[in-house]
Every structure is written in structure tokens, then in C-alpha cells.
Design an enzyme around this catalytic site. Structure first.
Site, PDB file in Angstrom:
ATOM      1  N   GLU A   2      -3.549   5.577 -41.632  1.00 38.10           N
ATOM      2  CA  GLU A   2      -4.225   6.743 -41.667  1.00 38.10           C
ATOM      3  C   GLU A   2      -5.660   6.432 -41.653  1.00 38.10           C
ATOM      4  O   GLU A   2      -6.004   5.273 -42.332  1.00 38.10           O
ATOM      5  CB  GLU A   2      -3.893   7.380 -43.111  1.00 38.10           C
ATOM      6  CG  GLU A   2      -2.234   7.927 -42.990  1.00 38.10           C
ATOM      7  CD  GLU A   2      -2.008   9.108 -41.947  1.00 38.10           C
ATOM      8  OE1 GLU A   2      -2.951   9.669 -41.639  1.00 38.10           O
ATOM      9  OE2 GLU A   2      -0.790   8.833 -41.652  1.00 38.10           O
ATOM     10  N   ARG A  25     -15.647   5.445 -36.377  1.00 40.65           N
ATOM     11  CA  ARG A  25     -14.877   4.585 -35.263  1.00 40.65           C
ATOM     12  C   ARG A  25     -14.409   3.275 -35.919  1.00 40.65           C
ATOM     13  O   ARG A  25     -14.716   3.206 -37.036  1.00 40.65           O
ATOM     14  CB  ARG A  25     -15.993   3.989 -34.185  1.00 40.65           C
ATOM     15  CG  ARG A  25     -17.375   3.567 -34.709  1.00 40.65           C
ATOM     16  CD  ARG A  25     -18.363   3.431 -33.651  1.00 40.65           C
ATOM     17  NE  ARG A  25     -19.617   3.201 -34.150  1.00 40.65           N
ATOM     18  CZ  ARG A  25     -20.673   3.957 -34.404  1.00 40.65           C
ATOM     19  NH1 ARG A  25     -20.586   5.110 -33.952  1.00 40.65           N
ATOM     20  NH2 ARG A  25     -21.998   3.415 -34.679  1.00 40.65           N
ATOM     21  N   SER A  36     -18.647  -8.561 -38.133  1.00 38.88           N
ATOM     22  CA  SER A  36     -17.746  -8.492 -37.065  1.00 38.88           C
ATOM     23  C   SER A  36     -18.313  -9.689 -35.762  1.00 38.88           C
ATOM     24  O   SER A  36     -19.601 -10.352 -35.836  1.00 38.88           O
ATOM     25  CB  SER A  36     -17.963  -7.251 -36.305  1.00 38.88           C
ATOM     26  OG  SER A  36     -19.185  -6.907 -35.523  1.00 38.88           O
ATOM     27  N   ASP A  84     -19.777  -0.281 -44.527  1.00 41.10           N
ATOM     28  CA  ASP A  84     -21.039   0.081 -43.474  1.00 41.10           C
ATOM     29  C   ASP A  84     -22.011   0.987 -43.970  1.00 41.10           C
ATOM     30  O   ASP A  84     -21.555   1.815 -45.167  1.00 41.10           O
ATOM     31  CB  ASP A  84     -20.185   0.945 -42.264  1.00 41.10           C
ATOM     32  CG  ASP A  84     -21.244   0.844 -41.069  1.00 41.10           C
ATOM     33  OD1 ASP A  84     -22.204  -0.012 -41.045  1.00 41.10           O
ATOM     34  OD2 ASP A  84     -20.917   1.910 -40.123  1.00 41.10           O
ATOM     35  N   GLY A 135     -27.523  -0.978 -44.118  1.00 39.99           N
ATOM     36  CA  GLY A 135     -28.826  -0.999 -43.609  1.00 39.99           C
ATOM     37  C   GLY A 135     -29.518   0.406 -43.813  1.00 39.99           C
ATOM     38  O   GLY A 135     -30.782   0.575 -44.199  1.00 39.99           O
ATOM     39  N   GLU A 175     -19.403  -8.824 -33.325  1.00 39.83           N
ATOM     40  CA  GLU A 175     -20.523  -8.256 -32.432  1.00 39.83           C
ATOM     41  C   GLU A 175     -22.005  -8.162 -33.677  1.00 39.83           C
ATOM     42  O   GLU A 175     -23.046  -8.308 -32.769  1.00 39.83           O
ATOM     43  CB  GLU A 175     -20.355  -6.990 -32.258  1.00 39.83           C
ATOM     44  CG  GLU A 175     -19.217  -6.646 -31.032  1.00 39.83           C
ATOM     45  CD  GLU A 175     -17.795  -6.961 -31.283  1.00 39.83           C
ATOM     46  OE1 GLU A 175     -17.494  -6.666 -32.555  1.00 39.83           O
ATOM     47  OE2 GLU A 175     -17.193  -7.480 -30.519  1.00 39.83           O
ATOM     48  N   ASN A 176     -21.688  -8.685 -34.742  1.00 42.02           N
ATOM     49  CA  ASN A 176     -22.934  -8.582 -35.602  1.00 42.02           C
ATOM     50  C   ASN A 176     -23.788  -9.675 -35.189  1.00 42.02           C
ATOM     51  O   ASN A 176     -25.049  -9.647 -35.677  1.00 42.02           O
ATOM     52  CB  ASN A 176     -22.546  -8.607 -36.909  1.00 42.02           C
ATOM     53  CG  ASN A 176     -21.752  -7.146 -37.169  1.00 42.02           C
ATOM     54  OD1 ASN A 176     -20.975  -7.049 -38.362  1.00 42.02           O
ATOM     55  ND2 ASN A 176     -22.292  -6.157 -36.955  1.00 42.02           N
ATOM     56  N   TRP A 177     -23.382 -10.838 -34.537  1.00 37.73           N
ATOM     57  CA  TRP A 177     -24.354 -11.896 -34.211  1.00 37.73           C
ATOM     58  C   TRP A 177     -25.600 -11.294 -33.367  1.00 37.73           C
ATOM     59  O   TRP A 177     -26.546 -11.768 -33.349  1.00 37.73           O
ATOM     60  CB  TRP A 177     -23.797 -12.869 -33.343  1.00 37.73           C
ATOM     61  CG  TRP A 177     -22.542 -13.572 -34.089  1.00 37.73           C
ATOM     62  CD1 TRP A 177     -21.194 -13.291 -33.946  1.00 37.73           C
ATOM     63  CD2 TRP A 177     -22.786 -14.546 -35.098  1.00 37.73           C
ATOM     64  NE1 TRP A 177     -20.492 -14.153 -34.839  1.00 37.73           N
ATOM     65  CE2 TRP A 177     -21.219 -14.722 -35.558  1.00 37.73           C
ATOM     66  CE3 TRP A 177     -23.759 -15.117 -35.996  1.00 37.73           C
ATOM     67  CZ2 TRP A 177     -21.035 -15.698 -36.644  1.00 37.73           C
ATOM     68  CZ3 TRP A 177     -23.392 -16.083 -36.583  1.00 37.73           C
ATOM     69  CH2 TRP A 177     -22.175 -16.405 -37.440  1.00 37.73           C
ATOM     70  N   ARG A 180     -27.444  -9.041 -34.187  1.00 45.91           N
ATOM     71  CA  ARG A 180     -28.697  -8.801 -34.890  1.00 45.91           C
ATOM     72  C   ARG A 180     -29.838  -9.835 -34.993  1.00 45.91           C
ATOM     73  O   ARG A 180     -29.478 -10.823 -34.748  1.00 45.91           O
ATOM     74  CB  ARG A 180     -28.094  -8.267 -36.183  1.00 45.91           C
ATOM     75  CG  ARG A 180     -27.181  -7.148 -36.348  1.00 45.91           C
ATOM     76  CD  ARG A 180     -26.434  -6.921 -37.658  1.00 45.91           C
ATOM     77  NE  ARG A 180     -25.757  -5.681 -37.584  1.00 45.91           N
ATOM     78  CZ  ARG A 180     -25.464  -4.687 -38.411  1.00 45.91           C
ATOM     79  NH1 ARG A 180     -26.177  -4.970 -39.678  1.00 45.91           N
ATOM     80  NH2 ARG A 180     -24.516  -3.988 -38.524  1.00 45.91           N
ATOM     81  N   TRP A 190     -28.984   2.528 -46.194  1.00 48.22           N
ATOM     82  CA  TRP A 190     -29.207   2.541 -47.495  1.00 48.22           C
ATOM     83  C   TRP A 190     -30.501   1.851 -48.021  1.00 48.22           C
ATOM     84  O   TRP A 190     -31.210   2.564 -48.618  1.00 48.22           O
ATOM     85  CB  TRP A 190     -28.174   1.911 -48.327  1.00 48.22           C
ATOM     86  CG  TRP A 190     -28.060   1.977 -49.772  1.00 48.22           C
ATOM     87  CD1 TRP A 190     -27.759   2.683 -50.615  1.00 48.22           C
ATOM     88  CD2 TRP A 190     -28.921   1.080 -50.837  1.00 48.22           C
ATOM     89  NE1 TRP A 190     -27.757   2.585 -51.934  1.00 48.22           N
ATOM     90  CE2 TRP A 190     -28.692   1.283 -52.219  1.00 48.22           C
ATOM     91  CE3 TRP A 190     -29.525  -0.249 -50.555  1.00 48.22           C
ATOM     92  CZ2 TRP A 190     -29.049   0.601 -53.184  1.00 48.22           C
ATOM     93  CZ3 TRP A 190     -30.090  -0.906 -51.687  1.00 48.22           C
ATOM     94  CH2 TRP A 190     -30.092  -0.302 -52.863  1.00 48.22           C
TER      95      TRP A 190
HETATM   96  C1  IPE Z   1     -18.812  -2.777 -38.545  1.00 43.76           C
HETATM   97  O1  IPE Z   1     -20.029  -2.254 -38.679  1.00 43.76           O
HETATM   98  C2  IPE Z   1     -18.834  -4.192 -38.967  1.00 43.76           C
HETATM   99  C3  IPE Z   1     -18.788  -4.488 -40.284  1.00 43.76           C
HETATM  100  C4  IPE Z   1     -18.750  -3.306 -41.054  1.00 43.76           C
HETATM  101  C5  IPE Z   1     -18.688  -5.649 -40.634  1.00 43.76           C
HETATM  102  P1  IPE Z   1     -21.267  -2.038 -37.659  1.00 43.76           P
HETATM  103  O2  IPE Z   1     -22.086  -1.396 -38.223  1.00 43.76           O
HETATM  104  O3  IPE Z   1     -21.481  -3.514 -36.891  1.00 43.76           O
HETATM  105  O4  IPE Z   1     -20.523  -1.213 -36.216  1.00 43.76           O
HETATM  106  P2  IPE Z   1     -21.033  -0.239 -35.258  1.00 43.76           P
HETATM  107  O5  IPE Z   1     -22.075  -0.957 -34.759  1.00 43.76           O
HETATM  108  O6  IPE Z   1     -21.843   0.814 -36.169  1.00 43.76           O
HETATM  109  O7  IPE Z   1     -20.151   0.433 -34.430  1.00 43.76           O
HETATM  110  C1  IPE Z   2     -22.595  -2.881 -42.902  1.00 42.15           C
HETATM  111  O1  IPE Z   2     -23.764  -2.233 -43.020  1.00 42.15           O
HETATM  112  C2  IPE Z   2     -22.753  -4.289 -42.894  1.00 42.15           C
HETATM  113  C3  IPE Z   2     -22.433  -5.252 -41.816  1.00 42.15           C
HETATM  114  C4  IPE Z   2     -22.189  -4.919 -40.706  1.00 42.15           C
HETATM  115  C5  IPE Z   2     -22.851  -6.705 -41.860  1.00 42.15           C
HETATM  116  P1  IPE Z   2     -24.715  -2.192 -41.715  1.00 42.15           P
HETATM  117  O2  IPE Z   2     -25.768  -3.287 -41.636  1.00 42.15           O
HETATM  118  O3  IPE Z   2     -24.117  -1.952 -40.376  1.00 42.15           O
HETATM  119  O4  IPE Z   2     -25.580  -0.794 -42.026  1.00 42.15           O
HETATM  120  P2  IPE Z   2     -25.897   0.288 -41.147  1.00 42.15           P
HETATM  121  O5  IPE Z   2     -24.764   0.661 -40.275  1.00 42.15           O
HETATM  122  O6  IPE Z   2     -26.918  -0.370 -40.299  1.00 42.15           O
HETATM  123  O7  IPE Z   2     -26.440   1.395 -41.957  1.00 42.15           O
HETATM  124 MG    MG Z   3     -23.376  -0.273 -39.543  1.00 40.69          MG
END
Ligand code: IPE
Ligand code: IPE
Ligand code: MG
Length: 235
Positions: A202, A189, A61, A16, A19, A63-65, A67, A21
Site C-alpha cells: 500500500e 513516486r 539512491s 524525502d 533539502g 541516482e543521488n550521486w 548531486r 526543509w
Molecule cells: C529518493 O529521493 C531517494 C531518497 C530518499 C534516498 P529523491 O529526492 O532522490 O527522489 P526524486 O529525485 O525526487 O525522484
Molecule cells: C532526501 O531529501 C534525502 C536524500 C535524497 C539523500 P532531499 O535531499 O531529496 O530533499 P528535497 O527533495 O530536495 O527536498
Molecule cells: Mg528529494
């Protein structure tokens, strides 16, 4: 690393912070994903060198759809390019398994995923799990549906359902549970990652963003893991 350190058997890593970064550098988010994919490759190699039995990377994940399409498409092409094609799976002794609902994928990406799983299935080294379109709740619901079908069809009895049988219906079938779950980026989380499997894991949270994550950060996390007193409900 110092020989007195216990290396975990199975680490789960929530990659994680890609984005944030990119944002810090005024770059498009997908540049963060690209750098994150490079770090994924290097940390995989390091896990191999450390002698882990298994490592699970959370890459996308269920849920990432949500985006924007541009970001999702960018991640999917990166997956093809870095996480899959460019990954040197021919030379490493890793068994690669994609955890998640594959029905969302098609075409070239799905073919690559199935091909890699097939080509690496008899490997004897580390198991490299890549969680793609993965969500624990989705995984548990699928397991319940598949078990229910077998009960309905008379293949198993209600009394046969126990924790072991249930585990065998999860994507991680046959694998040791993760000893520890590592999440960089400062978030604390699970975000629907390995809920069942991490019952006694852990948790280590780190402030570093995934694209900045180094081998030394993994060492630090493993040292932190070694300080924990794992009791599993005992004394
Ligand atoms: C969890 O990160 C999913 C992955 C790293 C693939 P997210 O960035 O999607 O999680 P939330 O939205 O902060 O909980
Ligand atoms: C994790 O980085 C990659 C995926 C969830 C695919 P993020 O894209 O969630 O990065 P942040 O949390 O927005 O910084
Ligand atoms: Mg993230």
C-alpha cells in the site's frame, strides 16, 4: 496506539524533503540532512516500540550521486556520524542490513557498514534495513547477472528460476515484502525504491517534510494503512 490497529510487518520509508526543509529556513541543504538523520533515529526507535518485523529506510539512491560533490560528501559524513556511528546499535536488538551496491563505498564507511552487519546478524529483534547506494533496477540487474552465472556454471537449471529463487538474489533476501511504502514531502513516486518487493504494498504519501516527521505522523500513516482493503488479486 489503539489496540484494534494492525501494525504492518514491514514498512518502507522514503526519507524525502530534507533539502526543501533547509531551503525554507535559508539553511544549507546539509542542515536538512542532519535534521533528517535525527528523525531517522527517533522513528527507528518508534518502529521498534511498535513491534515491526522490519523497516527499510531509503537513505541514498544510485541516482543521488548526481548531486553536487559538496552535498554528497556532506551526506557521506553524516552517514558515518549519525546513521552509523552515533546509532545506538550496541544497545538495541536490531539486525542491521545495508541494502544496495556496497562496491561504491570504501575506507571507514565501508568498514563501519560491514562491522555493524556482522555484529548485529544474530539479533532477534526488528530488522533495520538502510538502503544506501540503492536502486531497484541495479538490484534486479545484479540478481539477473548472478543467476545467469550460476546457470552458465551448471549450478542451477533454467527451470529452477522462479519468483522465490529470484527474490533470494535481491538485497532483501529472506525478508517479508513491505506491506506499505511511506513517502513524506509531497512527492508521489517510488524513485527506484523496492520495485520488485512492493508489488502488493500500500502506498501512503504525506505532505510533511522528512525533518518535520514525528511519531504522530507515523501513527497517522498506520491508521491510513488500516483503512485499506488489501485483496492481492482476490475478491
Ligand atoms: C529518493 O529521493 C531517494 C531518497 C530518499 C534516498 P529523491 O529526492 O532522490 O527522489 P526524486 O529525485 O525526487 O525522484
Ligand atoms: C532526501 O531529501 C534525502 C536524500 C535524497 C539523500 P532531499 O535531499 O531529496 O530533499 P528535497 O527533495 O530536495 O527536498
Ligand atoms: Mg528529494
Amino acid at each position: 496506539m489503539d489496540g484494534s490497529i494492525t501494525i504492518p510487518k514491514h514498512i518502507g520509508i522514503i526519507m524525502d524533503g530534507n533539502g526543501r526543509w533547509a531551503k525554507k529556513r535559508l539553511l544549507p541543504r546539509n542542515m536538512g540532512h542532519k535534521k533528517g538523520a535525527e528523525v531517522f533515529q527517533d522513528i527507528t526507535r518508534y518502529c521498534n516500540e511498535l513491534g515491526l518485523e522490519a523497516v527499510t529506510f531509503y537513505a541514498f539512491s544510485t541516482e543521488n550521486w548526481k548531486r553536487p560533490a559538496e552535498e554528497v560528501n556532506g551526506i557521506m559524513s553524516l552517514l558515518k556520524e549519525y546513521l552509523v556511528k552515533a546509532f545506538d546499535y550496541e544497545k538495541e536488538n536490531n539486525r542491521v542490513i545495508f541494502l544496495g551496491d556496497k562496491s561504491a563505498f570504501s575506507g571507514e564507511l565501508l568498514d563501519l557498514m560491514l562491522d555493524i552487519e556482522e555484529k548485529t546478524k544474530d539479533r532477534t529483534g526488528m530488522t533495520l534495513n538502510i538502503a544506501l547506494n540503492y536502486g531497484s533496477r541495479n538490484e534486479i540487474v545484479h540478481a539477473a547477472q548472478n543467476i545467469a552465472k550460476r546457470v552458465r556454471d551448471g549450478q542451477i537449471a533454467l527451470e529452477d528460476i522462479d519468483e522465490k529463487l529470484f527474490s533470494d538474489y535481491l538485497y532483501t533476501k529472506g525478508q517479508p515484502d513491505p506491506d506499505f511504502i511511506l513517502r513524506p514531502s509531497g512527492e508521489k513516486r517510488l524513485s527506484n525504491f523496492l520495485l520488485w518487493q512492493s508489488a502488493y504494498a500500500e502506498f501512503v504519501y504525506m505532505d510533511v517534510l522528512w525533518p518535520d516527521f514525528t511519531r504522530a505522523d507515523l501513527d497517522k500513516a498506520i491508521i491510513e494503512f488500516n483503512k485499506r482493503n488489501r485483496r492481492f488479486g482476490g475478491v
